[in-house]
Motif scaffolding. Structure first.
Motif, short mmCIF file in Angstrom:
data_model
loop_
_atom_site.label_atom_id
_atom_site.label_comp_id
_atom_site.label_asym_id
_atom_site.label_seq_id
_atom_site.Cartn_x
_atom_site.Cartn_y
_atom_site.Cartn_z
N ARG A 85 94.62 45.96 121.12
CA ARG A 85 93.95 46.75 120.08
C ARG A 85 95.05 47.41 119.24
O ARG A 85 96.12 47.91 119.75
CB ARG A 85 93.11 47.81 120.88
N LEU A 86 94.63 47.70 117.94
CA LEU A 86 95.50 48.31 116.95
C LEU A 86 95.15 49.75 116.77
O LEU A 86 93.89 50.10 116.34
CB LEU A 86 95.59 47.54 115.65
N ILE A 87 96.01 50.86 116.95
CA ILE A 87 95.75 51.95 116.80
C ILE A 87 96.07 52.60 115.43
O ILE A 87 97.63 52.58 115.29
CB ILE A 87 96.22 53.06 117.87
N ILE A 88 95.35 52.99 114.30
CA ILE A 88 95.85 53.09 113.05
C ILE A 88 95.01 54.33 112.23
O ILE A 88 94.01 54.45 112.70
CB ILE A 88 95.62 51.82 112.13
N HIS A 89 96.03 55.11 111.63
CA HIS A 89 95.14 56.04 111.06
C HIS A 89 94.89 55.63 109.58
O HIS A 89 96.01 55.23 108.71
CB HIS A 89 96.12 57.28 110.70
N ASN A 90 93.66 55.73 109.07
CA ASN A 90 93.18 55.20 107.67
C ASN A 90 93.42 53.60 108.06
O ASN A 90 94.11 53.03 107.19
CB ASN A 90 93.79 55.78 106.70
N ALA A 93 91.41 65.85 107.91
CA ALA A 93 91.79 64.98 108.80
C ALA A 93 93.09 63.93 108.70
O ALA A 93 93.27 62.76 109.04
CB ALA A 93 90.75 63.74 109.26
N SER A 94 93.94 64.59 107.94
CA SER A 94 95.23 63.77 107.41
C SER A 94 96.21 63.63 108.72
O SER A 94 95.89 64.57 109.75
CB SER A 94 96.17 64.32 106.37
N LEU A 95 97.04 62.83 108.76
CA LEU A 95 97.99 62.98 110.20
C LEU A 95 98.56 64.39 109.97
O LEU A 95 98.82 64.94 111.20
CB LEU A 95 99.07 61.82 109.78
N THR A 123 91.97 56.15 113.93
CA THR A 123 92.16 57.72 114.35
C THR A 123 91.75 58.53 113.19
O THR A 123 91.04 59.70 113.63
CB THR A 123 93.42 58.02 114.55
N LEU A 124 91.52 58.18 112.03
CA LEU A 124 91.13 58.86 110.86
C LEU A 124 89.53 59.21 111.03
O LEU A 124 88.95 60.38 111.25
CB LEU A 124 91.16 58.36 109.29
N GLN A 171 87.37 62.51 112.27
CA GLN A 171 86.21 63.22 111.15
C GLN A 171 85.20 63.39 112.04
O GLN A 171 84.31 64.11 111.63
CB GLN A 171 86.16 62.20 110.09
N ALA A 172 84.73 62.55 112.99
CA ALA A 172 83.82 62.38 113.94
C ALA A 172 83.95 63.66 114.77
O ALA A 172 82.95 64.46 115.00
CB ALA A 172 83.40 61.35 114.67
N ARG A 173 85.08 64.00 115.35
CA ARG A 173 85.32 64.96 116.18
C ARG A 173 85.46 66.44 115.38
O ARG A 173 84.87 67.60 116.19
CB ARG A 173 86.59 64.96 117.01
N PHE A 174 85.95 66.54 114.25
CA PHE A 174 85.97 67.79 113.56
C PHE A 174 85.28 67.71 111.98
O PHE A 174 85.95 67.50 111.13
CB PHE A 174 87.38 68.45 113.46
#
Length: 230
Positions: free
Chosen positions: A85-90, A131-133, A118-119, A123-126
Motif C-alpha cells: 500500500r502507498l501512503i500519499i498526501h493528495n 489539511a495541507s501537510l 492522507t489528505l 478532511q474527513a477527520r477535521f
C-alpha cells in the motif's frame, strides 16, 4: 504489515501539458513505523525548470542535468514499492505523474486502489480545517524545522509522522527501542516499574461484609468457615 510513504516533486501541475517528475521519495513502514529503509531518487526531466516550480523545491535544471532518466530508475522504484500500500498526501497528484512516466515506457499503471490518501483522511477527520501537510504538522506538533523547501524525502518523513497521528497516534508511555529491527524480531518496550498495591479488606469493609451475610440464607461464604464473630 508493510506500507510505503511516497512523495514526488515535479516541474509543474499537469503531465498532460508536458510537466515531468524530478524527485521521488519513499519510506518503508512496518506495522505503521519507519523501518529505516528508504529510497530517494532525483530524475532528469529532459526539459527546463519553470521558476514557479523551482521556488517550491529548489531543484534547478542545472542540478538535474546529470541525474538519471526515469527509464533508468523505474525498475529500482517498482522493486522498492513492491505490491504494498502507498501512503500519499493528495494521492491523485502523485499517482497522475507516476502513471504518466510509466505510460511513456509502456509499463502498466499503478492502480489508484493501492493509494491511501492522507489528505482525504484529514478532511474527513477535521471537516473544514486546513489539511495541507504543513497544516497537519502544526496540528500534531510535528517538527518541520529541518525543511526549508519542499523535498520528496523530507516530506515523506513528515508524512509518516502525520499518518501515525491520523490513524490513532502513539500510545502514551510506550518508548520503542531505538534499534529498528528489520528481521522480524520483537521490539523491546520499556515499561515503568509499579510496586504491587495492597488489596486486603479494611476492618470497616470486613464489618460491612458480616452485616451483609446476616441477611443471606446459608451464604456460601459461611461454608467450611469458622463461626462468625458475635
Amino acid at each position: 504489515m508493510r506500507e510505503i510513504v511516497l512523495d514526488t516533486e515535479t516541474t509543474g501541475l499537469d503531465p498532460a501539458t508536458g510537466d515531468r517528475l524530478v524527485e521521488i521519495g519513499c519510506i518503508e513502514l512496518i506495522n505503521h513505523m519507519p523501518s529505516g529503509n528508504d529510497l530517494h531518487l532525483y530524475v532528469n526531466p529532459e526539459r527546463d525548470m519553470p521558476p514557479e516550480a523551482f521556488r517550491v523545491h529548489g531543484l534547478s535544471e542545472a542540478f538535474l542535468a546529470d541525474k538519471p532518466l526515469f527509464a533508468e530508475v523505474v525498475d529500482e522504484f517498482l522493486a522498492f514499492i513492491g505490491e504494498d500500500r502507498l501512503i500519499i498526501h493528495n494521492a491523485a497528484f502523485d499517482m497522475k505523474f507516476l502513471n504518466a512516466e510509466l505510460a511513456r515506457l509502456k509499463r502498466p499503471p499503478l492502480p489508484m486502489s493501492r493509494a491511501l490518501d492522507t489528505l482525504r483522511m484529514a478532511q474527513a477527520r477535521f471537516p473544514g480545517a486546513q489539511a495541507s501537510l504543513d497544516a497537519l504538522c502544526r496540528r500534531f506538533g510535528v517538527d518541520t524545522s529541518s525543511r526549508t523547501k519542499h523535498g520528496a524525502l523530507i516530506d515523506c518523513v513528515l508524512l509518516a509522522e502525520v499518518y501515525l497521528e491520523l490513524i490513532g497516534g502513539r500510545e502514551p508511555g510506550l518508548a520503542l527501542s531505538a534499534d529498528k529491527r528489520r528481521d522480524g524480531a520483537a521490539v523491546q518496550v520499556a515499561r515503568p516499574f509499579r510496586a504491587p498495591r495492597p488489596h486486603a479488606a479494611s476492618p470497616e469493609e470486613l464489618a460491612a461484609h458480616e452485616e451483609f451475610l446476616k441477611k443471606v440464607k446459608d451464604p456460601i461464604w459461611r461454608r467450611d468457615a469458622p463461626n462468625p464473630p458475635s
